[in-house]
Write a protein that holds these residues in place. Structure first.
Motif, PDB file in Angstrom:
ATOM      1  N   ALA A   1       0.858  -1.184   0.000  1.00  0.00           N
ATOM      2  CA  ALA A   1       0.000   0.000   0.000  1.00  0.00           C
ATOM      3  C   ALA A   1       0.890   1.227   0.000  1.00  0.00           C
ATOM      4  N   GLY A   2       0.342   2.315  -0.510  1.00  0.00           N
ATOM      5  CA  GLY A   2       1.124   3.538  -0.524  1.00  0.00           C
ATOM      6  C   GLY A   2       0.376   4.679  -1.164  1.00  0.00           C
ATOM      7  N   ARG A   3       1.154   5.618  -1.659  1.00  0.00           N
ATOM      8  CA  ARG A   3       0.604   6.838  -2.237  1.00  0.00           C
ATOM      9  C   ARG A   3       1.197   7.011  -3.633  1.00  0.00           C
ATOM     10  N   SER A   4       0.338   7.285  -4.600  1.00  0.00           N
ATOM     11  CA  SER A   4       0.760   7.503  -5.973  1.00  0.00           C
ATOM     12  C   SER A   4       0.571   8.964  -6.341  1.00  0.00           C
ATOM     13  N   TYR A   5       1.493   9.484  -7.152  1.00  0.00           N
ATOM     14  CA  TYR A   5       1.415  10.881  -7.570  1.00  0.00           C
ATOM     15  C   TYR A   5       1.475  10.987  -9.080  1.00  0.00           C
ATOM     16  N   SER A   6       0.646  11.876  -9.613  1.00  0.00           N
ATOM     17  CA  SER A   6       0.672  12.240 -11.019  1.00  0.00           C
ATOM     18  C   SER A   6       0.442  13.737 -11.085  1.00  0.00           C
ATOM     19  N   ASN A   7       1.366  14.454 -11.698  1.00  0.00           N
ATOM     20  CA  ASN A   7       1.290  15.922 -11.765  1.00  0.00           C
ATOM     21  C   ASN A   7       1.095  16.533 -10.376  1.00  0.00           C
ATOM     22  N   SER A   8       1.797  16.030  -9.392  1.00  0.00           N
ATOM     23  CA  SER A   8       1.779  16.533  -8.006  1.00  0.00           C
ATOM     24  C   SER A   8       0.456  16.315  -7.281  1.00  0.00           C
ATOM     25  N   HIS A   9      -0.426  15.487  -7.803  1.00  0.00           N
ATOM     26  CA  HIS A   9      -1.692  15.171  -7.151  1.00  0.00           C
ATOM     27  C   HIS A   9      -1.655  13.723  -6.684  1.00  0.00           C
ATOM     28  N   GLY A  10      -1.917  13.506  -5.388  1.00  0.00           N
ATOM     29  CA  GLY A  10      -1.792  12.185  -4.799  1.00  0.00           C
ATOM     30  C   GLY A  10      -3.072  11.383  -4.787  1.00  0.00           C
TER      31      GLY A  10
ATOM     32  N   THR B   1      -3.030   3.907  -3.218  1.00  0.00           N
ATOM     33  CA  THR B   1      -2.815   2.786  -4.122  1.00  0.00           C
ATOM     34  C   THR B   1      -2.538   1.514  -3.314  1.00  0.00           C
ATOM     35  N   ALA B   2      -2.867   0.378  -3.890  1.00  0.00           N
ATOM     36  CA  ALA B   2      -2.641  -0.915  -3.239  1.00  0.00           C
ATOM     37  C   ALA B   2      -2.326  -1.964  -4.305  1.00  0.00           C
ATOM     38  N   PHE B   3      -1.488  -2.920  -3.926  1.00  0.00           N
ATOM     39  CA  PHE B   3      -1.108  -4.000  -4.835  1.00  0.00           C
ATOM     40  C   PHE B   3      -1.042  -5.314  -4.071  1.00  0.00           C
ATOM     41  N   VAL B   4      -1.343  -6.399  -4.766  1.00  0.00           N
ATOM     42  CA  VAL B   4      -1.072  -7.759  -4.319  1.00  0.00           C
ATOM     43  C   VAL B   4      -0.098  -8.305  -5.349  1.00  0.00           C
ATOM     44  N   GLU B   5       1.040  -8.785  -4.875  1.00  0.00           N
ATOM     45  CA  GLU B   5       2.088  -9.223  -5.788  1.00  0.00           C
ATOM     46  C   GLU B   5       2.533 -10.632  -5.435  1.00  0.00           C
ATOM     47  N   ALA B   6       2.769 -11.445  -6.450  1.00  0.00           N
ATOM     48  CA  ALA B   6       3.280 -12.801  -6.274  1.00  0.00           C
ATOM     49  C   ALA B   6       4.603 -12.902  -7.019  1.00  0.00           C
ATOM     50  N   VAL B   7       5.646 -13.295  -6.287  1.00  0.00           N
ATOM     51  CA  VAL B   7       6.980 -13.469  -6.862  1.00  0.00           C
ATOM     52  C   VAL B   7       7.356 -14.930  -6.664  1.00  0.00           C
ATOM     53  N   PHE B   8       7.774 -15.580  -7.734  1.00  0.00           N
ATOM     54  CA  PHE B   8       8.042 -17.010  -7.685  1.00  0.00           C
ATOM     55  C   PHE B   8       9.533 -17.295  -7.573  1.00  0.00           C
TER      56      PHE B   8
ATOM     57  N   ARG C   1       7.727   2.784  -7.467  1.00  0.00           N
ATOM     58  CA  ARG C   1       7.180   2.184  -8.686  1.00  0.00           C
ATOM     59  C   ARG C   1       6.696   3.289  -9.611  1.00  0.00           C
ATOM     60  N   HIS C   2       6.947   3.100 -10.907  1.00  0.00           N
ATOM     61  CA  HIS C   2       6.436   4.024 -11.917  1.00  0.00           C
ATOM     62  C   HIS C   2       5.655   3.229 -12.951  1.00  0.00           C
ATOM     63  N   VAL C   3       4.449   3.695 -13.245  1.00  0.00           N
ATOM     64  CA  VAL C   3       3.584   3.072 -14.246  1.00  0.00           C
ATOM     65  C   VAL C   3       3.357   4.105 -15.344  1.00  0.00           C
ATOM     66  N   SER C   4       3.631   3.729 -16.589  1.00  0.00           N
ATOM     67  CA  SER C   4       3.521   4.654 -17.705  1.00  0.00           C
ATOM     68  C   SER C   4       3.405   3.859 -18.998  1.00  0.00           C
ATOM     69  N   ASN C   5       2.862   4.490 -20.033  1.00  0.00           N
ATOM     70  CA  ASN C   5       2.814   3.799 -21.318  1.00  0.00           C
ATOM     71  C   ASN C   5       4.064   4.065 -22.153  1.00  0.00           C
ATOM     72  N   GLY C   6       5.059   4.690 -21.567  1.00  0.00           N
ATOM     73  CA  GLY C   6       6.338   4.890 -22.245  1.00  0.00           C
ATOM     74  C   GLY C   6       6.274   5.837 -23.428  1.00  0.00           C
TER      75      GLY C   6
ATOM     76  N   THR D   1       3.618   7.703 -10.297  1.00  0.00           N
ATOM     77  CA  THR D   1       4.820   7.359  -9.543  1.00  0.00           C
ATOM     78  C   THR D   1       4.418   7.190  -8.089  1.00  0.00           C
ATOM     79  N   MET D   2       4.799   6.075  -7.489  1.00  0.00           N
ATOM     80  CA  MET D   2       4.314   5.765  -6.145  1.00  0.00           C
ATOM     81  C   MET D   2       5.396   5.223  -5.236  1.00  0.00           C
ATOM     82  N   ALA D   3       5.184   5.439  -3.951  1.00  0.00           N
ATOM     83  CA  ALA D   3       6.000   4.840  -2.895  1.00  0.00           C
ATOM     84  C   ALA D   3       5.117   3.800  -2.214  1.00  0.00           C
ATOM     85  N   LEU D   4       5.653   2.587  -2.059  1.00  0.00           N
ATOM     86  CA  LEU D   4       4.881   1.479  -1.498  1.00  0.00           C
ATOM     87  C   LEU D   4       5.610   0.853  -0.317  1.00  0.00           C
ATOM     88  N   VAL D   5       4.848   0.420   0.658  1.00  0.00           N
ATOM     89  CA  VAL D   5       5.346  -0.352   1.783  1.00  0.00           C
ATOM     90  C   VAL D   5       4.533  -1.637   1.795  1.00  0.00           C
TER      91      VAL D   5
END
Length: 173
Positions: free
Chosen positions: A31-40, A43-50, A148-153, A163-167
């Motif tokens: 969980a954390g906070r995501s920012y785009s154009n300085s607006h927060g 955000t939350a994620f469930v991740e599986a790493v094998f 983490r950064h999410v973008s279409n490149g 762009t987000m900071a997650l714990v």
């Protein structure tokens, strides 16, 4: 707001997870906070790493990495009437997590991951349904922190990204 896309994404994540090797799966709730154009936004994620695999004859390892994420919407005015940031976005991503070094090296818990993602909404920040997810982080046995950064490149405009900071808390199966 319909939960249908999120349910479909969760089912897709379950299918992808079932198709991957079940050995040494690590699950993270982030969980954390995501920012785009300085607006927060929250955000939350469930991740599986094998299980990590050696990358050739190098000291690098890679591991399959899948995640299901949620980025809250935000009431931000834009000049573009086609895209806003009001809608929340669910995303499903799959890729690889990379580590360098042997177990016990002080730097081995650092990781970098790259994933491709699909989203349920196009927004001003994420203006296409296909995204690239880049993460730089550190993981302990039951804890992680990441940027983490999410973008279409730049494949589609506008392309402000998230762009987000997650714990996270983690557990092994």
């Amino acid at each position: 707001m319909s939960l249908r896309p999120l349910i479909r994404s969760a089912l897709a994540l379950a299918l992808v997870t079932a198709a991957l090797p079940a050995t040494a799966a690590r699950f993270e709730l982030q969980a954390g906070r995501s920012y785009s154009n300085s607006h927060g936004a929250n955000t939350a994620f469930v991740e599986a790493v094998f299980a990590p695999q050696p990358l050739g004859q190098t000291r690098f390892t890679w591991a399959p990495d899948v995640s299901l994420g949620w980025i809250d919407g935000r009431p931000v005015a834009t000049d573009d009437s086609r895209y806003t940031n009001r809608d929340s976005v669910a995303l499903l991503a799959a890729g690889a997590r990379f580590h360098f070094g042997e177990t016990g090296d002080w730097y081995q818990p650092l990781f970098f991951s790259e994933q491709l993602a699909v989203t349920n909404h196009a927004t001003h920040a994420l203006s296409s349904h296909y995204q690239f997810v880049s993460t730089l982080g550190w993981q302990a046995k039951h804890f992680s922190v990441a940027l983490r950064h999410v973008s279409n490149g730049g494949l589609h405009r506008p392309n402000t990204g998230e762009t987000m900071a997650l714990v996270g808390v983690a557990f092994d199966l």
